[in-house]
Design a protein around this motif. Sequence first.
Motif, PDB file in Angstrom:
ATOM      1  N   VAL A 155       0.843  -1.201   0.000  1.00 61.34           N
ATOM      2  CA  VAL A 155       0.000   0.000   0.000  1.00 61.34           C
ATOM      3  C   VAL A 155       0.878   1.251   0.000  1.00 61.34           C
ATOM      4  O   VAL A 155       0.641   2.200  -0.757  1.00 61.34           O
ATOM      5  CB  VAL A 155      -0.935   0.005   1.228  1.00 61.34           C
ATOM      6  N   LYS A 156       1.907   1.252   0.847  1.00 60.25           N
ATOM      7  CA  LYS A 156       2.803   2.416   0.921  1.00 60.25           C
ATOM      8  C   LYS A 156       3.525   2.645  -0.408  1.00 60.25           C
ATOM      9  O   LYS A 156       3.759   3.795  -0.810  1.00 60.25           O
ATOM     10  CB  LYS A 156       3.810   2.220   2.047  1.00 60.25           C
ATOM     11  N   LEU A 180      -4.177   4.531   5.087  1.00 62.42           N
ATOM     12  CA  LEU A 180      -3.368   3.405   4.607  1.00 62.42           C
ATOM     13  C   LEU A 180      -3.967   2.069   5.053  1.00 62.42           C
ATOM     14  O   LEU A 180      -3.998   1.103   4.291  1.00 62.42           O
ATOM     15  CB  LEU A 180      -1.937   3.534   5.132  1.00 62.42           C
ATOM     16  N   SER A 181      -4.444   2.022   6.304  1.00 66.69           N
ATOM     17  CA  SER A 181      -5.045   0.779   6.816  1.00 66.69           C
ATOM     18  C   SER A 181      -6.318   0.419   6.057  1.00 66.69           C
ATOM     19  O   SER A 181      -6.555  -0.747   5.734  1.00 66.69           O
ATOM     20  CB  SER A 181      -5.360   0.926   8.315  1.00 66.69           C
ATOM     21  N   PHE A 182      -7.141   1.437   5.763  1.00 69.78           N
ATOM     22  CA  PHE A 182      -8.394   1.182   5.049  1.00 69.78           C
ATOM     23  C   PHE A 182      -8.118   0.719   3.621  1.00 69.78           C
ATOM     24  O   PHE A 182      -8.815  -0.140   3.089  1.00 69.78           O
ATOM     25  CB  PHE A 182      -9.255   2.441   5.053  1.00 69.78           C
ATOM     26  N   LEU A 183      -7.089   1.294   2.993  1.00 70.60           N
ATOM     27  CA  LEU A 183      -6.713   0.853   1.651  1.00 70.60           C
ATOM     28  C   LEU A 183      -6.308  -0.617   1.652  1.00 70.60           C
ATOM     29  O   LEU A 183      -6.579  -1.357   0.704  1.00 70.60           O
ATOM     30  CB  LEU A 183      -5.548   1.705   1.131  1.00 70.60           C
ATOM     31  N   GLY A 184      -5.653  -1.059   2.723  1.00 67.76           N
ATOM     32  CA  GLY A 184      -5.214  -2.454   2.816  1.00 67.76           C
ATOM     33  C   GLY A 184      -6.343  -3.454   2.914  1.00 67.76           C
ATOM     34  O   GLY A 184      -6.138  -4.653   2.716  1.00 67.76           O
ATOM     35  N   LEU A 185      -7.574  -2.984   3.228  1.00 64.26           N
ATOM     36  CA  LEU A 185      -8.728  -3.890   3.327  1.00 64.26           C
ATOM     37  C   LEU A 185      -9.322  -4.213   1.960  1.00 64.26           C
ATOM     38  O   LEU A 185     -10.143  -5.121   1.843  1.00 64.26           O
ATOM     39  CB  LEU A 185      -9.813  -3.260   4.214  1.00 64.26           C
ATOM     40  N   LEU A 186      -8.926  -3.463   0.954  1.00 66.93           N
ATOM     41  CA  LEU A 186      -9.501  -3.654  -0.381  1.00 66.93           C
ATOM     42  C   LEU A 186      -8.699  -4.668  -1.182  1.00 66.93           C
ATOM     43  O   LEU A 186      -7.510  -4.864  -0.929  1.00 66.93           O
ATOM     44  CB  LEU A 186      -9.504  -2.317  -1.132  1.00 66.93           C
ATOM     45  N   PRO A 187      -9.332  -5.315  -2.169  1.00 67.25           N
ATOM     46  CA  PRO A 187      -8.564  -6.145  -3.108  1.00 67.25           C
ATOM     47  C   PRO A 187      -7.515  -5.286  -3.815  1.00 67.25           C
ATOM     48  O   PRO A 187      -7.702  -4.072  -3.969  1.00 67.25           O
ATOM     49  CB  PRO A 187      -9.636  -6.658  -4.084  1.00 67.25           C
ATOM     50  N   ALA A 188      -6.434  -5.889  -4.253  1.00 67.00           N
ATOM     51  CA  ALA A 188      -5.296  -5.149  -4.805  1.00 67.00           C
ATOM     52  C   ALA A 188      -5.700  -4.208  -5.936  1.00 67.00           C
ATOM     53  O   ALA A 188      -5.288  -3.041  -5.970  1.00 67.00           O
ATOM     54  CB  ALA A 188      -4.225  -6.129  -5.280  1.00 67.00           C
TER      55      ALA A 188
END
Length: 243
Positions: A155-156, A180-188
Amino acid sequence: EREGEPITRDVPPPPPQEIHTLFFGQMPFDTKVSDIMPWLKANLTRHGCGFDIKDVRMAGGDGTGVPGQAKKFKGFAFVDFSTSKAAKKAMKLHQTLFRGRPVTVERCARKEFTAPKSEKRKRAIEEATTDGAAPDSSAPPEKKMLKTLVQPDVVKAMVAEAVENSEGTLAPGDCDEKVLSFLGLLPAEVCQKAVNEIKKVCIKGNTAKNKGAYFMGIIRKVSKSSWDERSKAKDEEKAANKS
């Protein structure tokens, strides 16, 4: 037995039908049964129990009733499964994304086997004081961890690339840890779309004072849009197969 009289035998009653009920919460208010069933079947079919979903009961209604009189969905539903295997596999969907939101999945205990709240509280106090120490009421409740689909370093890297190509309109610190944490919950692929959309908005000119909250809104919008596109594609594929 007398001659001519019918022979009667005691037939054992059929075994009770197996039903396992789960609670699904934190769902979008515009959700319908037609959204939940394909999602559950897609996740359970890979485990061989995609046809073990018995019933889906929407709290408040799913908006498919008489026009002008349909009740609004309240954001949670109860799903009955015909096998314990299906229920166990469905439990693993807890805190995974459903239409852009992390869904809550919990077991439903039958009412007659549920102890009163006062008894539960008393039992908890007794268990906490078995070692002679009083329960620590000041201790914060344990937080439930969401399932991460994209690793933090990935993500970073996506955000760093967006910062580099944003013509100086997006700074490294604009995306805080919450974003950043919320982005990590999504599919790539959806995560990448959301990062690209943030960069695009910044290049056009972002004047929001609270950038973190503004970016969170963008991420939710992209996630929901991607989910709707995927659902539409599946419906079109089904329609094509039928024809």
